[in-house]
Design a protein around this motif. Structure first.
Motif, short mmCIF file in Angstrom:
data_model
loop_
_atom_site.label_atom_id
_atom_site.label_comp_id
_atom_site.label_asym_id
_atom_site.label_seq_id
_atom_site.Cartn_x
_atom_site.Cartn_y
_atom_site.Cartn_z
N ALA A 161 0.92 -1.25 0.09
CA ALA A 161 -0.05 -0.05 0.04
C ALA A 161 0.90 0.99 0.05
CB ALA A 161 -0.89 -0.05 0.96
N GLU A 162 1.92 1.30 0.96
CA GLU A 162 2.60 2.54 1.13
C GLU A 162 3.26 2.76 -0.30
OE1 GLU A 162 5.13 3.46 4.22
OE2 GLU A 162 3.56 2.60 5.61
N ARG A 163 3.77 1.79 -0.95
CA ARG A 163 4.59 1.92 -2.22
C ARG A 163 3.57 2.54 -3.41
NH1 ARG A 163 7.72 -1.71 -6.37
NH2 ARG A 163 8.13 -0.66 -8.05
N ILE A 164 2.53 2.00 -3.31
CA ILE A 164 1.38 1.97 -4.42
C ILE A 164 1.01 3.67 -4.54
CG2 ILE A 164 -1.01 1.84 -5.22
CD1 ILE A 164 -0.11 -1.39 -5.30
N VAL A 165 0.56 3.99 -2.94
CA VAL A 165 0.05 5.28 -2.68
C VAL A 165 1.13 6.34 -2.84
CG1 VAL A 165 -0.65 6.81 -0.86
CG2 VAL A 165 -1.52 4.53 -0.94
N ASP A 166 2.43 6.03 -2.42
CA ASP A 166 3.56 7.00 -2.89
C ASP A 166 3.60 7.12 -4.35
OD1 ASP A 166 3.97 7.47 0.03
OD2 ASP A 166 5.46 6.06 -0.09
N GLU A 167 3.86 6.28 -5.19
CA GLU A 167 3.83 6.13 -6.64
C GLU A 167 2.76 6.95 -7.15
OE1 GLU A 167 6.03 5.26 -8.70
OE2 GLU A 167 7.24 3.80 -7.74
N LEU A 168 1.64 6.77 -6.98
CA LEU A 168 0.33 7.60 -7.32
C LEU A 168 0.58 9.10 -6.85
CD1 LEU A 168 -2.61 5.21 -6.36
CD2 LEU A 168 -1.67 5.61 -8.78
N VAL A 169 0.88 9.16 -5.72
CA VAL A 169 1.17 10.77 -5.25
C VAL A 169 2.21 11.48 -6.07
CG1 VAL A 169 1.72 12.19 -3.48
CG2 VAL A 169 0.26 10.30 -2.78
N ALA A 170 3.26 10.59 -6.25
CA ALA A 170 4.16 11.20 -7.14
C ALA A 170 3.85 11.55 -8.64
CB ALA A 170 5.41 10.35 -7.41
N HIS A 171 2.82 10.70 -8.99
CA HIS A 171 2.45 10.82 -10.39
C HIS A 171 1.46 11.88 -10.59
CE1 HIS A 171 1.39 9.87 -14.61
NE2 HIS A 171 0.01 9.61 -14.19
N LEU A 172 0.79 11.97 -9.41
CA LEU A 172 -0.24 13.15 -9.52
C LEU A 172 0.28 14.57 -9.85
CD1 LEU A 172 -3.36 13.80 -8.56
CD2 LEU A 172 -2.48 14.22 -6.10
N VAL A 173 1.54 15.01 -9.59
CA VAL A 173 2.09 16.06 -9.87
C VAL A 173 1.91 16.34 -11.47
CG1 VAL A 173 4.07 17.35 -9.79
CG2 VAL A 173 3.68 16.01 -7.93
#
Length: 714
Positions: A161-173
């Protein structure tokens, strides 16, 4: 056509998959021809998966892919009814499809893999393709990006979960506006669903606000408030208050950050007010800098926060009053009404009533489906893979729900015990004073004596000797001393009247957690002699108790005194002996690093108890001298060792102790419980937060309760 005509044959014929069952849906299992048909069908599907080669010809390629997808959809339809090898083969095939150049094939592959991933047991297989799915999240085709987002949502679990959420947050930019709102919603759901530490959840939502605040809807930040409010355990509320104060500090920050910071600081800002740069006045100034750029909704929230700050901090009142005065004439009805009501509140109501009106909000009611899940269902429909995934509670959610249920149950039990004890006392008083001369109704404890009696009990919990009860006829004194798990308690019953006290008896209830030996004046103990003993004028009867604690506990033993005057009046007094868990503590002195290491290791709902208590109304201002008195309570009253240097401010007292018992484990060693306590003062609010952490929930609760009553008497 073969696959389309019989899509559900295996599901109908195999049922639960239990080979020992003789009957099944429509009797298929008993029919040999049906079994043979099912075997042929699975062989055909397996052959399609392994032997179908995709042609280079476009038309032939489309037909090949159509057959393969139809076969995979059939496997998805069968779910657990089909062989596990078929699901594994389908997952490998879809892994190839989501890697091809053709966007239509990738789209269908991602969508079908999301359906397959929902089948229990397919989670590990789909995780192998996580890197490929993340690449698809950057595809030029927005429909492919949406399907990749759905698949990431479905494949998320506690491990990744933490890796996927962090990846999604990074891609949100980098994401374009067309998909941002959907990404923000799904990131918020995942962060809440799989947060093992809710501080990470708060940090994630703040990142969403800073990156894409315009797409953070009201239900998302409302959910942050609900979760922080409903989880007082640990330091989540203090952490959220401090983090949001920092987030709202820049003059240019998103308005959503101002709203959530204003609400949380109004409720829990007092928990961090003693930290440098976070006083009540600083909180007001940092929030008020956003006033001129805020819309009417944000200003309404700010006004309520200002009222709460002014109630807690004297220095905020002259800062808040001009704001209320100006807003009384606002064209916005909501702002005008709030300002007028808050400004008039102190004149219209007593200080106690104002305190009640502006206290922290109670926990929110937990609904079966959160507002975020409802929003997702409205946008994507009931059949969406993401909606189905969101509806299933995660392990972290189940754990939090269980912790909340246990905390609520403990609170109910404690409140019930207190109410029952108070009702018992009140009933004794009321019933026995209705007809004092009647022989069948003994006289109970006079109503006017009860407050002093409760205070005396609280004092004796942390004092070696004193008076437990006193009226015109009787004085009960207690002297008690303890070494390790053993205690010696002497109770004196003195006759203060002008006539002998006849038929004098005392009953002390036995407890499962205490091994107790009783000795006393002849006839004193209930059961020794039916007539009891006689306590002459200005003399005493004596009771000696030798106790050994065998297990943690949080209640005091009950003692009932009965006697009769020479005029025939019968008296009966229910009391509690001041034998509490802190009596059996041995102090432990720890260095600051060792204390903090143990403190963090004891995090968790079952190990921690916490409560905020106001200083007594007549108490002096909380200063360093007052904190020295609190330190004496910890060392002399609770019998904890003082642990210096754990905090940079003088407003926290930390201590450690060991609760000794006489029970032994299988190895023959005595069972002991390590206990830690922290008492944090908020001078501006005139309040203390007591937090206890131990390996046993009853120890945590007992230490907290004794600390609270001691602070009230400080």
């Amino acid at each position: 056509k073969f696959l389309q005509l019989y899509p559900n044959a295996l599901g109908s014929g195999s049922g639960s998959g239990n080979e020992n069952e003789n009957e099944n849906v429509n009797g298929y299992r008993q029919d040999p021809s049906t079994k043979k048909f099912i075997e042929q069908l699975t062989q055909v599907v397996a052959k399609i998966l392994t032997d179908t080669d995709v042609s280079d010809s476009i038309n032939k390629s489309n037909a090949d892919h159509a057959i393969l997808f139809e076969a995979v959809n059939l496997i998805v339809c069968w779910e657990h009814s089909g062989p596990a090898k078929l699901r594994e083969g389908a997952m490998k095939l879809l892994g190839k499809f989501i890697s091809v150049r053709e966007p239509n094939i990738r789209y269908l592959g991602l969508m079908t893999m999301a359906k397959l991933a929902q089948i229990e047991g397919s989670g590990e297989g789909v995780k192998k393709h996580q890197a490929t799915v993340l690449v698809s999240l950057k595809d030029a085709d927005i429909s492919v990006r949406r399907r990749a987002l759905d698949l990431l949502f479905v494949m998320c679990d506690s491990d990744n979960a933490e890796r996927i959420v962090d990846e999604l947050v990074a891609h949100l930019v980098l994401a374009d506006a067309a998909i941002r709102e959907e990404m923000v919603l799904k990131i918020a759901i995942l962060a809440e669903k799989y947060a093992t530490d809710l501080r990470w959840y708060v940090d994630t939502i703040l990142k969403l606000i800073s990156i894409s605040g315009d797409h953070v809807s009201d239900p998302i930040w409302h959910r942050v408030v609900q979760i922080v409010t409903n989880h007082p355990q640990g330091d989540l509320q203090a952490y959220a208050a401090a983090t949001l104060l920092v987030a709202a500090s820049p003059r240019r920050c998103h308005e959503t950050a101002v709203r959530v910071a204003a609400y949380v600081l109004g409720e829990f800002g007092f928990l961090v007010a003693e930290r440098p740069g976070m006083s009540g006045e600083e909180q007001f100034r940092l929030l008020h800098q956003h006033w001129h750029n805020a819309n009417s909704i944000t200003r309404s929230i700010l006004i309520s926060t200002y009222a709460k700050l002014a109630n807690l901090y004297e220095e905020c009142r002259p800062l808040v009053a001009p704001v209320f005065a100006r807003c009384k004439n606002s064209v916005q009805v909501e702002i005008q009404q709030r300002s007028a009501e808050y400004a008039a509140m102190r004149e219209a109501f007593s200080p106690e009533a104002v305190e009640d009106l502006l206290r922290e909000m109670p926990p929110f009611e937990e609904k079966k489906q959160s507002a975020l899940e409802q929003r997702l269902r409205e946008k994507e429909g009931d059949s969406s893979a993401a909606v189905v995934k969101a509806a299933r509670p995660s392990a972290a959610e189940r754990q939090r729900a269980a912790q909340a249920e246990r905390a609520a149950q403990d609170a109910i039990e404690q409140a019930t015990e207190e109410e029952e004890y108070e009702e018992e006392e009140e009933e004794d008083i009321e019933e026995r004073h209705e007809d004092p001369a009647h022989d069948s109704v003994p006289i109970g404890i006079p109503k006017e004596v009860i407050p002093a009696m409760r205070k005396a009990f609280s004092n004796l919990c942390t004092s070696p000797s004193g008076v437990l009860f006193e009226n015109s006829l009787l004085q009960v004194g207690v002297k008690h001393e303890y070494v390790g798990s053993q205690g010696r308690i002497t109770v004196f019953f003195g006759n203060l009247g002008s006539e002998p006290l006849e038929n004098f008896k005392v009953r002390v209830d036995n407890c499962d957690h205490l091994s107790m030996q009783k000795q006393g004046t002849e006839g004193l103990l209930d059961g020794d002699d039916e007539d009891g003993c006689v306590v002459a004028v200005r003399t005493q009867a004596k009771l000696l108790l030798l106790v050994e604690v065998m297990a943690p506990f949080d209640d005091a033993p009950a003692m009932r005194i009965k006697f009769q005057t020479s005029e025939g009046e019968r008296h009966e007094y229910p009391l509690r002996l001041p034998i509490v868990a802190t009596c059996f503590m041995e102090p432990v002195t720890l260095e600051a690093p060792a204390f903090m290491q143990r403190w963090k290791s004891l995090e968790g709902q079952e190990r921690e108890c916490q409560e905020v208590v106001k200083a007594p109304p007549n108490a002096p201002e909380i200063d360093e001298d007052y904190m020295e008195r609190i330190g004496k309570i910890v060392t002399d009253g609770l019998k904890f060792g003082r642990c210096e240097g754990c905090d940079p401010t003088p407003w926290t007292v930390s201590g450690a102790a060991t609760f000794r018992t006489g029970s032994k484990d299988k190895s023959g060693n005595f069972i002991n419980v390590g206990c830690l306590v922290r008492i944090e003062a908020n001078p501006q609010a005139g309040a203390f937060r007591v937090t206890t952490r131990t390996l046993h929930p009853l120890c945590s609760k007992a230490v907290k309760n004794v600390a609270l009553v001691s602070i009230k008497l400080a």
